[in-house]
Design an enzyme around this catalytic site. Structure first.
Site, mmCIF file in Angstrom:
data_model
loop_
_atom_site.group_PDB
_atom_site.id
_atom_site.type_symbol
_atom_site.label_atom_id
_atom_site.label_comp_id
_atom_site.label_asym_id
_atom_site.label_seq_id
_atom_site.Cartn_x
_atom_site.Cartn_y
_atom_site.Cartn_z
ATOM 1 C CG HIS A 1 31.562 14.804 -45.813
ATOM 2 N ND1 HIS A 1 31.444 13.482 -45.420
ATOM 3 C CD2 HIS A 1 30.626 14.997 -46.778
ATOM 4 C CE1 HIS A 1 30.493 12.904 -46.132
ATOM 5 N NE2 HIS A 1 29.996 13.798 -46.959
ATOM 6 C CB CYS B 1 22.670 29.336 -6.301
ATOM 7 S SG CYS B 1 24.001 29.839 -5.200
#
Length: 814
Positions: free
Chosen positions: A434, A765
Site C-alpha cells: 500500500h 570506455c
C-alpha cells in the site's frame, strides 16, 4: 449483458459493462470469456450489480442524508472528514436489503455452491467501483475486500460492508476535492470462489517495472498465505523478474532475477469459532525458500503477458496490467483473481526524464539504513514517527507538510497524511504494498521494507531519503545536497559515432533503458560480485573446509534459497548480468570478466584465506592471469557458467564477454582453454569475445591479438598508467597522470589504425571523452567505432560528439 435486476454470473459481464458492474468485475468477466482458451485459470463467481447498491441506498432513504453530510463537511478538516465518513458508513451498515434483492443474492450464492459441489462455499467478496478514472483505480485500497466468507448471513454482511467502503474518508475527500457528486459512481460487488492460497501462496504482478516504467519485464511479488499481507505491506515478499520478449521463444527461461523476502508472517483461514482469517508466523523452512518455483514463475509471467497483449489489442494502445494472483495449496494450480490496467507509467510521456543526483561523495559516512526504493526522487525533512494510530485518531496527529512519515506499515486511512509527507519510510512491505502504490501515485519518494526504521530514526531528526541510487533506498542523517535536472530526450541529436554506456549497477539498468543508447560498452562483473554476492568466490566453494565458524554462519545465511555456495554465486551473478542485458536488449552489452586485484579480493569475507600479499597488486595477479591459474580456475568457472546461463538458458545473446588485463597471446589462448572447459566457446551460439586494450602489449601486438578476438575496448585508465610508468593509486605521482598525454594518444591512434586494418571493432570506455572535449574530438577524428561513458555523462557526451561531428563535416566542406 443479459437483463437482470441485481446479479450476474461473472462470465456474463465484459468491459462494455463498467457502468453496471465496475472495472474489476468487467475485467474479470472479459477475461473469463476470452482468455480461457489460453489456459489462464480464473475462479468463478457472480456479480452484484451497481443497481443493487443504488436500490439499497434508496430503500433505506439514505440519498439525501448522505448528500447533506458531505456537502456540510470541510474535507480539509480531518476531524470533520473523519466524523462524516464514520457516520455515513454506519448508516449503510445498519441498512436492510430489499427482500427481492436478498433472495436473488442468496439464490446466486446457492448456484455457486452447486457449481463447486460444496455447501456454504468459501468466497472472497470484493468491491468494484463503476468509474475507472476515479479512486479505486487512482489510489490503492479505496474499497474493501473480505476473505473466507462462508454462508448467507456472512455474505450479506460483507456486501453491506463493501457498499459502506465507497465512503471511506479519503474517497469522500477525493471526490469532493475534484467536484464529483457523491453518487456519481456506484459500487458493484464480486463474489468469487476463494483460492486456497492460505495453504499456498499469493501476490501481485505487474507487466512492467513499477519503478522505472520499463516495459519489457513482468515483476512478481509474492508470499505464502493470503494476498492481503503483500498488499498491506505487512511482509517483505519474494520478488521475481521475467523478461517478456523471450518468454515465447522455444525452451528459453528468461527469469532474470529473484530476490528472497523475509515472509515472516502469513494470513490463513481462522479455525471454527475464530475470525475468518488470522495472521500466524511463517515456518523457518518457508522463510528460507521462494514461494514460487521457477516453472510457476514463468507460467505466471506468460499469463500476465497474455493479459497485457489482449488488453493492448482491445484498447489499441499499450496497456500495462496490474494483476493479483494466487497459488492453490490443495490443487497446486495457479489462478488470476484480479486484473486492471496500471495507471501510473502508462500515462507518462516517454520523451522526458528527470534525473536526481546526490552531490556529497562522502555521504556513505552519514548512511543510517537502507530499504527498497520506490520511485527515483530524493527528499529531506524531519522525521515524524507514527505507531499504530487508530483511524479515529488520524485527524489529531501532529504532522506538518514536509515531514518524513516513518512507521511500521501504512494504513489506507493515512492517505491525508501521506499527501503532506516529503517522504515515506516503513519497516515492512515490498514494491507493491500500500505505501509503495500510494507513494507512486502521489509522486512521493518512499523507502519500504527497511526492517528497523522506527528504531533507528527519532522524532524531529533531520534526514535525507534517496531513491535515486538504484533498487536500494538510502536514508542519510542530515540534509545531503542533491541536484535535479530535466531533459527532453526528443531534442537529443543522433550521432554517427555510437555513444554507449558504462553500467556498473544492475539496479539502475531499467531506469537507463529509456535513454537513446547504443548498448553497454562496459558492465563490470566485480561490481555485482562485491555488491550482490559479497563473499569471496573461493570461500563460497570451500568454506566448509576452513573451520571458520563466523564465516560459515555468514555464508549459510547468504545462500538461503539457493542450496549451496556455487549455485548462489552463479545465480546471483547471472541475475546481475541479465538485468543489464535485458534493459539494453537487443543492443550489445559488453560484460567484462572479474578484474579484482588481490588486495580488493583479500578484503571480501573469506578472502584472507586465498589471496597472497603483493607489493604492487595493480600490476600483479589480476585479470586474465587468474582465470587459468589452478588457485582460481574453479572460481572463474562459475563466472563462465553464469554467462552461459544468461546467454543460452535465458536467451540474452546480446551479451559479449571481455577479457581484462591480458598480457600475451599465449595467455589469451590459456583463457580460451579454460572458458571452453566450462562451456563458453568463442563463435558458438554467436558468442563474441572482446579484449580490454589496457596493457601496452595489447597495442604493440594488436595485429596478432586481432586474429583471435571480435573487438578491442580501450581501457584508458590502465593504459595511461602503464604507458607513463606510474601508479594511478599513488597520490605522489597523481599530477603526472593524464590520458591526453601525447604518448597515450599515440598508442590509441596506433591501436585504432591496426584494428581497422584487421577489420576488428575498437571502442573506448572511460571518463576522458566526457570530461575533455578535445580528447573526444581526437577520438572521433581518429575514427573510433564507439565511446562508452557513465550514465551521468551520457547526455552531455552525445551533445559534444554531435558538435564535433558537425564541425568535422563543415571543415570538409570548406
Amino acid at each position: 449483458m443479459k437483463t437482470m435486476s441485481y446479479t450476474l454470473k461473472l462470465n456474463e459481464a465484459g468491459l462494455n459493462d463498467i457502468d453496471k458492474v465496475g472495472g474489476k468485475n468487467a475485467s474479470l468477466g472479459q477475461m473469463l470469456q476470452n482468455l480461457g482458451l489460453l489456459g489462464i485459470n480464473i475462479p468463478f463467481g457472480f456479480i452484484i450489480t451497481a443497481q443493487a447498491y443504488y436500490d439499497f441506498i434508496t430503500h433505506n432513504h439514505l440519498t439525501t442524508h448522505i448528500t447533506n453530510l458531505i456537502s456540510k463537511t470541510d474535507v480539509n478538516d480531518l476531524v470533520q472528514l473523519k466524523q462524516c465518513g464514520r457516520t455515513i458508513r454506519g448508516l449503510i451498515r445498519d441498512g436492510h436489503f430489499p427482500q427481492s434483492m436478498r433472495t436473488e443474492v442468496i439464490n446466486a450464492y446457492a448456484d455457486l455452491c452447486n457449481y463447486y459441489g460444496k455447501n456454504n462455499v468459501d468466497v472472497a467478496v470484493r468491491s468494484s467501483a463503476t468509474a475507472e478514472d476515479l479512486p479505486d483505480v487512482s489510489f490503492a485500497g479505496q474499497q474493501d475486500t473480505y476473505l473466507n466468507v462462508s454462508g448467507t448471513a456472512d455474505l450479506m454482511d460483507a456486501i453491506r460492508n463493501c457498499f459502506a467502503s465507497l465512503f471511506t474518508d479519503r474517497a469522500i475527500s477525493y471526490r469532493k476535492s475534484f467536484g464529483y457528486d457523491g453518487f456519481l459512481i456506484g459500487l458493484s460487488v464480486c463474489v468469487q470462489k476463494m483460492v486456497r492460497s492460505d495453504l499456498g501462496a499469493s501476490g501481485v504482478a505487474f507487466s512492467l517495472d513499477t519503478e522505472s516504467g520499463f516495459k519489457d519485464v513482468v515483476v512478481i511479488n509474492g508470499s505464502f498465505g493470503l494476498g492481503e499481507m503483500v498488499v498491506q505491506g505487512a511482509v517483505k515478499p519474494d520478488e521475481f523478474t521475467v523478461f517478456k520478449p523471450l518468454l515465447d521463444k522455444g525452451d528459453l527461461r528468461p527469469l532474470i532475477e529473484k530476490k528472497l523476502g523475509d515472509k515472516n508472517q502469513k494470513m490463513v483461514y481462522g479455525a471454527v469459532g475464530e475470525a475468518r482469517v488470522k495472521v500466524i508466523e511463517t515456518s523457518e523452512a518457508d522463510r528460507e525458500r521462494f514461494c514460487l518455483t521457477d516453472d510457476e514463475t514463468l507460467k505466471l509471467a506468460t499469463w500476465v503477458t497474455s493479459i497485457e497483449r489482449y488488453y493492448a489489442t482491445l484498447k489499441g494502445k499499450w496497456c500495462p496490467m496490474d494483476v493479483e494472483w494466487a497459488l492453490d495449496g490443495e490443487s497446486g494450480e495457479l489462478f488470476i483473481v484480479q486484473a486492471r490496467p496500471e495507471t501510473i507509467h502508462s500515462r507518462k510521456a516517454d520523451n522526458s526524464i528527470t534525473v536526481y543526483h546526490m552531490e556529497d561523495a562522502s555521504r556513505a559516512e552519514h548512511l543510517i539504513l537502507q530499504g527498497i526504493a520506490v520511485g527515483d526522487k530524493i527528499a529531506d525533512g524531519k522525521v515524524r514517527l507514527l505507531h499504530h494510530i487508530d483511524s479515529t485518531d488520524i485527524a489529531h496527529v501532529d504532522f506538518n507538510a514536509g515531514d518524513v512519515l516513518v512507521t511500521d506499515m501504512t494504513d489506507p486511512d493515512w492517505e491525508p497524511l501521506m499527501k503532506k509527507a516529503a517522504a515515506i519510510i516503513t519497516n515492512k512491505g515490498g514494491r507493491t504494498c500500500h505505501a509503495a502504490i500510494v507513494a507512486r501515485e502521489l509522486g512521493v519518494p518512499a523507502i519500504v521494507g527497511c526492517g528497523n526504521a522506527t528504531e533507528l530514526l527519532n522524532d524531529g531528526m533531520l534526514i535525507t531519503a534517496s531513491c535515486a541510487e538504484g533498487d536500494n533506498g538510502m536514508v542519510y542523517a542530515g540534509k545531503i545536497n542533491y541536484t535535479m535536472h530535466e531533459h527532453d530526450l526528443s531534442l537529443l541529436p543522433e550521432t554517427a559515432t555510437p555513444v554507449m554506456m558504462n553500467v556498473a549497477s544492475p539496479d539502475v539498468a531499467f531506469k537507463l533503458a529509456g535513454y537513446p543508447h547504443r548498448g553497454v560498452g562496459l558492465a563490470r562483473e566485480e561490481f555485482v560480485i562485491n555488491n550482490y554476492i559479497k563473499i569471496h568466490p573461493q570461500a563460497l566453494l570451500g568454506y566448509k573446509e576452513l573451520n571458520d565458524e563466523a564465516l560459515t554462519l555468514q555464508i549459510t545465511e547468504a545462500i538461503k534459497g539457493y542450496g549451496d555456495g556455487e549455485t548462489y554465486f552463479i545465480e546471483k551473478l547471472s541475475y546481475g548480468v541479465a538485468k543489464i542485458a535485458a534493459a539494453f536488449y537487443p543492443q550489445k552489452v559488453i560484460v567484462r570478466f572479474s578484474d579484482f586485484k588481490t588486495n580488493e579480493y583479500y578484503n571480501m569475507p573469506g578472502g584472507s584465506y586465498f589471496e597472497p600479499a603483493e607489493e604492487n597488486p595493480m600490476i600483479g595477479w589480476r585479470g586474465a592471469s587468474r582465470y587459468y591459474s589452478g588457485a582460481y580456475k574453479a572460481s572463474f568457472g562459475m563466472e563462465c557458467k553464469a554467462i552461459k546461463k544468461v546467454r543460452e538458458v535465458m536467451g540474452l545473446k546480446n551479451v559479449v564477454v571481455m577479457i581484462p588485463f591480458c598480457r600475451t597471446i599465449s595467455e589469451l589462448m590459456l583463457v580460451y582453454d579454460t572458458m571452453r572447459e566450462y562451456g563458453l566457446v568463442r563463435g558458438q551460439e554467436g558468442l563474441e569475445v572482446f579484449l580490454m586494450a589496457e596493457v601496452p602489449s595489447n597495442v604493440i601486438l594488436a595485429e596478432q591479438f586481432a586474429k583471435h578476438i571480435d573487438g578491442f575496448s580501450i581501457g584508458s585508465n590502465d593504459l595511461t598508467q602503464l604507458v607513463l610508468g606510474l601508479d594511478r593509486d599513488s597520490a605522489l605521482v597523481a599530477g603526472l597522470y593524464n590520458e591526453r598525454n601525447d604518448a597515450v594518444k599515440s598508442m590509441i591512434s596506433q591501436l585504432i589504425r591496426t584494428a581497422k586494418k584487421a577489420g576488428v571493432k575498437v571502442g573506448i570506455c572511460g571518463q576522458g571523452p566526457s570530461d575533455y572535449p578535445d580528447f573526444a574530438q581526437f577520438l572521433v577524428e581518429e575514427g573510433i567505432d564507439s565511446l562508452s561513458v557513465t550514465p551521468d555523462s551520457f547526455l552531455k557526451t552525445v551533445e559534444a560528439i554531435d558538435k564535433i561531428e558537425r564541425q568535422k563535416v563543415l571543415a570538409k566542406a570548406v
